[in-house]
Every structure is written in C-alpha cells, then in structure tokens.
Design an enzyme around this catalytic site. Sequence first.
Site, PDB file in Angstrom:
ATOM      1  N   ASP A 209       0.852  -1.194   0.000  1.00 41.30           N
ATOM      2  CA  ASP A 209       0.000   0.000   0.000  1.00 41.30           C
ATOM      3  C   ASP A 209       0.883   1.237   0.000  1.00 41.30           C
ATOM      4  O   ASP A 209       2.095   1.167   0.203  1.00 41.30           O
ATOM      5  CB  ASP A 209      -0.888   0.008   1.252  1.00 41.30           C
ATOM      6  N   ASP A 211       1.716   4.617   2.029  1.00 41.34           N
ATOM      7  CA  ASP A 211       1.594   5.049   3.418  1.00 41.34           C
ATOM      8  C   ASP A 211       0.660   6.263   3.490  1.00 41.34           C
ATOM      9  O   ASP A 211       0.124   6.721   2.471  1.00 41.34           O
ATOM     10  CB  ASP A 211       2.985   5.376   3.966  1.00 41.34           C
TER      11      ASP A 211
END
Length: 288
Positions: A209, A211
């Site tokens: 992902d 951050d």
Amino acid sequence: MARKIAVIGGSGVYDIDGLQDAEWKTVHSPWGTPSDQVLTGTLDGTAMVFLPRHGRGHVHSPSTVPYRANIDVLKRLGATDIVSVSACGSFREELAPGDFVVIDQFIDRTFAREKSFFGTGCVAHVSVAHPTCPRLSGACLSAGLDAGITMHDGGTYLAMEGPQFSSLAESRLYRDVWGCDVIGMTNMPEAKLAREAELCYASVAMITDYDSWHPDHGAVDITDIVATLKGNADKARALVTRLPALLGAHVPCSDGCDRALDYAILTGPDARDPEVVAKLDAVAGRVL
C-alpha cells in the site's frame, strides 16, 4: 562450506514451494525461543532453511519478534545467506502496490528491541554502512525479474517500531525530508544482527500500500491490501525458487559480510565473560 540459503518470511509468507525432504525442526538458541520451528530441505540441490518471522499463524508483533534467537538458529544451522522478504508501505508513487524493492539502506527508528549479540562481557562494533550484501541483493533482483515481478533496484527502508502505522506528519517527514522509499517494522535490528553473525543479508520489500502521505490512502479498502498481500506472497515464493540456480556454489563474500567480526571485538580475551562467550558460539565462534 556449502551454500545454505535462509529465507525469513514476513507477513503472508509462511513456507517455501517445492522443497525436497522438507521437515519442520525445533532448534534451540541460548538467545531465547525463535519465532517458530525452522523448515529445512533442498531446492535444486541447494540446502534451504525457512523461518516465518512472525510465526505460523502470525503470533509475534514486530516488537516481540525474537530477532536474536532467529538469526542465531539460522547461523547454528549453517546458513550462509539470508534473504528477508517483508511487507512494506511505499513513499513513492512509482513504487506501486504489488511491486518489489531490493533494499540497500535503512534508517532505524525502532526503540523497544535488543539490537546486538554483544554487550557487557564482550563488546564489539561492526560496520553497517552498507547493511545489505550487493551480490545477494543482485541475485534477488535477477530472480524477481525472471519471475515477471516489477522490481526496483535500491531503496531506503524506514524501520519504525509499530505496531501502529505512521501518522500523516511522520509519513511526510520520512518521505519528503528524509528521502525514504519504503516503510516497514521488521528489518531492524534483523539486518544488524545478520551482520554481527557474519551472514550475507538481502532485503526484498513487498509493497502492499501507499503510506498515509498519499491522498488516496484513506480510500484503500482492507480487502485490497489483503489481496495484494496474498499476491505478493505468491511472487515471493516464485523469487525464492529461482535463487539456487543464480547463486551457484558458495564462495567467500567479495564484500566481506562473512568477515565482519575480523576487527570488531574490543574486549580482550582475558576480560571476556565466559557465559557471554558461550552464548556467542554460533554467531562469533569463528573469531572467539
């Protein structure tokens, strides 16, 4: 000495595909109980060792992983190379979820962990200016490309304590001011301990992902992250299975990882604590 490749599996990576004579073994360490049993076997004629960093079932948080015991048992089993695979967040738009980054630098922001095998009774200082092994890292890069993974060569890993993720302010600091590329919670003190144990170490960051710096961060659904995590685990296993052919027979490390303790121990032989020395039998037996 024959080559023996150790793999430390991060979140989602709990085994290795295709191991011959695979067996889970209990290995004891004077530094405590490791995260789990160790899976041993061979792959294309090369001895392999696998250790799930968080334990099967994911029972250890980043702060409670027994890092010293883990590195000790791998050295005790004769490992020559350690490949770490870890789930990480990305600070760069071009480092997208599903991509892998071969790490070459770290910033250590952890604070609740034992970070060295050495201390009172036997003091040593090793260099971690270049904390990963270029030869082993290069093999990981080639293996990943051969497996069809989008790979990035080089990057700085910010190691945070966790278990919470970073605030928006922290994320912007790490990305915009410190110039970090990925963020994770487990490669420190692991990389430092591997250097103290004179083991070649490579770190492969598996991006799950972006951050919290990313404007779309809040829109990411947890199901998307879990799906990426599963896909990354499959890619990691594909990368690992290609390493034996790329690395070949064991030779002394051209970058000196296997001689890191040559001039590191400062405590004189007569002043060393025998109990501490006994605990260092696997890690530093070559010089002690």
